[in-house]
Design an enzyme around this catalytic site. Structure first.
Site, PDB file in Angstrom:
ATOM      1  CB  CYS A   2      -0.942   0.092   1.186  1.00 33.35           C
ATOM      2  SG  CYS A   2      -2.096  -1.269   1.281  1.00 33.35           S
ATOM      3  NE  ARG A  27       4.611   1.728   0.067  1.00 33.85           N
ATOM      4  CZ  ARG A  27       5.624   1.416   0.857  1.00 33.85           C
ATOM      5  NH1 ARG A  27       6.860   1.646   0.459  1.00 33.85           N
ATOM      6  NH2 ARG A  27       5.424   0.888   2.036  1.00 33.85           N
ATOM      7  CD1 TRP A  75      -0.091  -6.332  -3.124  1.00 29.55           C
ATOM      8  CD2 TRP A  75      -0.402  -6.914  -0.995  1.00 29.55           C
ATOM      9  NE1 TRP A  75       0.216  -7.659  -3.004  1.00 29.55           N
ATOM     10  CE2 TRP A  75       0.033  -8.055  -1.707  1.00 29.55           C
ATOM     11  CE3 TRP A  75      -0.660  -7.059   0.372  1.00 29.55           C
ATOM     12  CZ2 TRP A  75       0.211  -9.301  -1.123  1.00 29.55           C
ATOM     13  CZ3 TRP A  75      -0.488  -8.301   0.960  1.00 29.55           C
ATOM     14  CH2 TRP A  75      -0.053  -9.401   0.218  1.00 29.55           C
ATOM     15  CG  ASN A 101       1.126   0.435   4.447  1.00 28.96           C
ATOM     16  OD1 ASN A 101       0.849  -0.744   4.283  1.00 28.96           O
ATOM     17  ND2 ASN A 101       2.345   0.909   4.303  1.00 28.96           N
ATOM     18  N   GLY A 102      -1.154  -1.380   6.482  1.00 30.02           N
ATOM     19  CA  GLY A 102      -0.884  -2.277   7.604  1.00 30.02           C
ATOM     20  C   GLY A 102      -2.068  -3.187   7.848  1.00 30.02           C
ATOM     21  CD  GLU A 484      16.867 -13.152  -7.342  1.00 28.08           C
ATOM     22  OE1 GLU A 484      16.189 -13.706  -6.461  1.00 28.08           O
ATOM     23  OE2 GLU A 484      16.604 -12.008  -7.765  1.00 28.08           O
ATOM     24  CE  LYS A 488      13.615 -11.213  -9.508  1.00 28.00           C
ATOM     25  NZ  LYS A 488      14.264 -11.001  -8.273  1.00 28.00           N
ATOM     26  CD  GLU A 491       9.753 -11.869  -7.957  1.00 28.20           C
ATOM     27  OE1 GLU A 491       9.422 -11.074  -7.082  1.00 28.20           O
ATOM     28  OE2 GLU A 491      10.880 -11.869  -8.483  1.00 28.20           O
ATOM     29  CG  HIS A 507      19.898 -37.042  -3.684  1.00 27.44           C
ATOM     30  ND1 HIS A 507      20.275 -38.246  -3.132  1.00 27.44           N
ATOM     31  CD2 HIS A 507      21.049 -36.370  -3.939  1.00 27.44           C
ATOM     32  CE1 HIS A 507      21.600 -38.284  -3.033  1.00 27.44           C
ATOM     33  NE2 HIS A 507      22.086 -37.162  -3.520  1.00 27.44           N
ATOM     34  CE  LYS A 609      11.328  -2.882  -5.137  1.00 29.18           C
ATOM     35  NZ  LYS A 609      12.011  -3.992  -5.817  1.00 29.18           N
TER      36      LYS A 609
HETATM   37  C1  F6R Z   1      11.704 -10.570  -5.446  1.00 24.61           C
HETATM   38  C2  F6R Z   1      11.514  -9.565  -4.423  1.00 24.61           C
HETATM   39  C3  F6R Z   1      11.123 -10.033  -3.062  1.00 24.61           C
HETATM   40  C4  F6R Z   1      11.920  -9.257  -2.003  1.00 24.61           C
HETATM   41  C5  F6R Z   1      11.441  -9.629  -0.600  1.00 24.61           C
HETATM   42  C6  F6R Z   1      12.256  -8.938   0.468  1.00 24.61           C
HETATM   43  O1  F6R Z   1      12.023  -9.995  -6.669  1.00 24.61           O
HETATM   44  O2  F6R Z   1      11.646  -8.408  -4.653  1.00 24.61           O
HETATM   45  O3  F6R Z   1      11.307 -11.414  -2.918  1.00 24.61           O
HETATM   46  O4  F6R Z   1      13.279  -9.558  -2.157  1.00 24.61           O
HETATM   47  O5  F6R Z   1      10.105  -9.280  -0.460  1.00 24.61           O
HETATM   48  O6  F6R Z   1      12.187  -7.552   0.341  1.00 24.61           O
HETATM   49  P1  F6R Z   1      13.218  -6.576   1.049  1.00 24.61           P
HETATM   50  O7  F6R Z   1      14.554  -6.846   0.465  1.00 24.61           O
HETATM   51  O8  F6R Z   1      12.721  -5.202   0.749  1.00 24.61           O
HETATM   52  O9  F6R Z   1      13.183  -6.918   2.508  1.00 24.61           O
END
Ligand code: F6R
Length: 614
Positions: A2, A27, A75, A101-102, A484, A488, A491, A507, A609
């Site tokens: 949010c 956000r 969000w 927000n929360g 990672e 990506k 996502e 395994h 985010k």
């Molecule tokens: C993936 C991504 C998330 C963040 C995770 C932690 O692309 O962005 O997996 O890495 O939510 O976020 P931070 O680093 O802001 O604590």
């Protein structure tokens, strides 16, 4: 999680608030809304979906052009992402509007209390409870700030609330607990927002708020108190990036721009931290060296991409510093009664500095007596503020929801930390540190080369849009890089993608291999790494079962050519630093395939985010 904005000043609040929401849309983008204070009433407009939908509503049903307003981009946590659940929410009298927000954890009990008084609720959100409580207080004669003080005393959970009262034009009141809020200090205008990005085009002077504070802004005043009404300390700061850093600069996506910013971002993160005299200087480490020398264990906590950076850090720290290092998901750490205490250094890695799981985990660690060091990209955010030390990554604002430059700069900061600890503990000689630093400082140019030569990976992405599943293999530091790469792709492309430790293949996961399945493999540097040949065998094993192999290997590694359907050459670098390079083609691949599939790369479905709720 949010984005919220509030504005008081001489300009059109609608324009400023919607402009701010545009920069906060990363956000959350399930719905958006604004409330403008107009001549004794509140003009409320909201809409499900992205901000563009709200803009269409505003074009069709204009609001009053006054100078006081609040806005929200959501969000969803409580209630579906529809028009009714969109913020702002009004009190029963329509006098007060609030955004939030929360998560208000005791909202059900409060809702029942208000319903018993005859108040009708219109949405399924926890936020509406706050709006109704504020409305009840102002109805009893309280000013908005008095009402806010009373209401925050009734709420449990995490909340940042921003409210306006139709009877108090020219005033916005906000309260902060656990979710981010900053104040923008303008000339005859002031702002509140989840992130400085919302007001950076108007002012770069900001005020950092602490936990449990209430701020009241008018056009020419800002007053900050604690929840009891006592004056509270704040920290003014200057934002050292400008509007252009938060804009796309000619790229189709923020994410693509951020991928291409990595050479600079990594260089900036390394800049000035290794002195010409051959010593590492990390200014933000406020833990004395004697204490660091006595550390018996390091526990790294993080979430998502930051967790994978932590996995790489474990390899580096144990190898260079000979100190035991664990990596744990923040969401698991706190709820399993972890053994941490005085002899443990907890390292929290967070791009945003606001991730709720990571924040709660560091609070728990500090309660147990551990020192906490944060690796963070966001100056003024909560995690570094609540830590004993911080290494800031200098990636600049990361707007694309999927982390890219956030990850590589975290890796750079983790390497700096590992080398610094090796220096302090004396586990590496100065010339050994110098050799690693020289390799590290050469990485930005090598990332640039990978970006310049990316056509092969872009073409590949366009050829693989019909696949439903893609695997990633790696070993040692190549394993977190594989994880990672898979994250990506999940996502952005919404594909089944999984990363495996190549040694684990036999395994179980090898059963997934079927003809035509694309398998990315990160190969350790040849000659200098005993794992190289083992990974080459793994490539042969999956290929023998029909997989299509996409092999990322050192540029003069001829031993893999026969087993690679597609070969992505990586510039030479020492093994432990290889994830900084291996991840670049994987990021590009995910960005490109998602673009080809027509997905919104910057705002993937269901994500946000900054995950400020547990
Ligand atoms: C993936 C991504 C998330 C963040 C995770 C932690 O692309 O962005 O997996 O890495 O939510 O976020 P931070 O680093 O802001 O604590």
């Amino acid at each position: 999680m949010c984005g919220i904005v509030g504005y008081v000043g001489p300009r059109s609040a609608r324009e400023v608030v919607v402009g701010g929401l545009r920069r906060l849309e990363y956000r959350g983008y399930d719905s958006a809304g604004v409330a403008i204070v107009a001549d004794g009433r509140i003009d409320l407009r909201k809409s499900a979906g992205k901000l563009a939908n709200l803009e269409a509503v505003l074009a069709e049903h204009p609001v009053a052009e006054t100078g006081t307003g609040i806005g929200h981009t959501r969000w969803a946590t409580h209630g579906a992402p529809n028009d009714v659940n969109a913020h702002p929410h009004l009190s029963a009298s329509s006098r007060v509007a609030v955004v939030h927000n929360g998560i208000i954890e005791n909202f059900a009990a409060l809702r029942a209390e208000l319903q018993a008084e005859g108040i009708t609720f219109h949405s399924e959100t926890d936020t509406e409870v706050a709006g109704q409580l504020l409305g009840r207080e102002v109805g009893r004669g309280a000013t908005l700030i008095e009402a806010m003080r009373t209401v925050v005393g009734r709420l449990e959970g995490a909340f940042t609330l921003v409210a306006v009262d139709a009877q108090e034009p020219g005033r916005v009141v906000a309260a902060r607990r656990n979710s981010p809020l900053v104040v923008g200090l303008g000339d005859t205008e002031n702002f509140v927002a989840s992130d400085v990005a919302a007001f950076i085009e108007h002012t770069r002077e900001a005020l950092e708020l602490g936990q449990d504070q209430i701020v009241e802004i008018t056009a020419d005043s800002v007053s900050v108190t604690d929840f009891a009404g006592n004056d509270a300390p704040t920290r003014p700061y200057h934002v050292d990036w400008d509007l252009s850093a938060a804009e796309k600069g000619g790229y189709d996506w923020f994410m693509r721009k951020e991928i291409h910013e990595q050479p600079q971002a990594v260089a900036d993160t390394l800049l000035g931290r290794y002195t010409p005299a051959g010593a590492l200087k990390l200014d933000e480490i406020r833990i004395d060296e004697a204490e660091l020398r006595s550390i018996e264990k390091i526990v790294i906590i993080a979430a998502g991409t930051s967790f994978y950076a932590g996995m790489v850090a474990k390899y580096a720290i144990e190898h260079w510093c000979r100190v035991a290092c664990e990596v744990e998901l923040a969401s698991e750490f706190r709820y399993r009664d972890p053994i941490v205490g005085k002899g443990t250094l907890v390292v929290a890695i967070s791009q945003s500095g606001e991730t709720a799981d990571t924040l709660q985990a560091i609070r728990h660690a500090r309660e147990q007596g551990s020192k906490v060091l944060a690796i963070c990209n966001t100056n003024g955010s909560t995690i570094p503020r609540e830590s004993d030390a911080v290494i800031y990554t200098h990636a600049g604002p990361e707007i694309g929801v999927a982390s890219t430059k956030g990850f590589t700069t975290q890796l750079a900061a983790c390497y700096l930390l590992g080398l610094y600890l090796a220096q302090v503990k004396g586990t590496k000689f100065g010339d050994e540190i110098a050799a690693i630093m020289a390799d590290l400082e050469g990485v930005p140019d090598k990332i640039q080369r990978l970006l310049d030569d990316s056509q092969v990976i872009l073409d590949l992405a366009n050829r693989l849009t019909d696949r439903r599943s893609i695997l990633f293999l790696g070993r040692h530091v190549g394993y977190p890089a594989a994880l990672e790469g898979a994250l990506k792709l999940k996502e952005l492309a919404y594909l089944h993608a999984e990363g495996f430790a190549a040694g684990e293949l036999k395994h179980g996961p090898i059963a997934l291999i079927e003809p035509g399945l694309p398998v990315f493999v990160v190969v350790p540097p040849k000659g200098r790494d005993m794992l190289h040949d083992k990974v080459v065998s793994n490539i042969q094993e999956v290929r023998a079962r029909g997989a299509r192999t996409i092999v990322l290997a050192e540029e003069d590694d001829t031993s893999v050519a026969d087993y690679a359907d597609v070969l992505i050459p990586l510039p030479k670098v020492m093994t432990i630093l290889q994830p900084l390079l291996a991840i670049i083609p994987l990021q590009l691949f995910a960005c490109e395939i998602a673009t080809a599939l027509g997905h919104d790369v910057d705002q993937p479905r269901n994500l946000a985010k900054s995950v400020t709720v547990e």
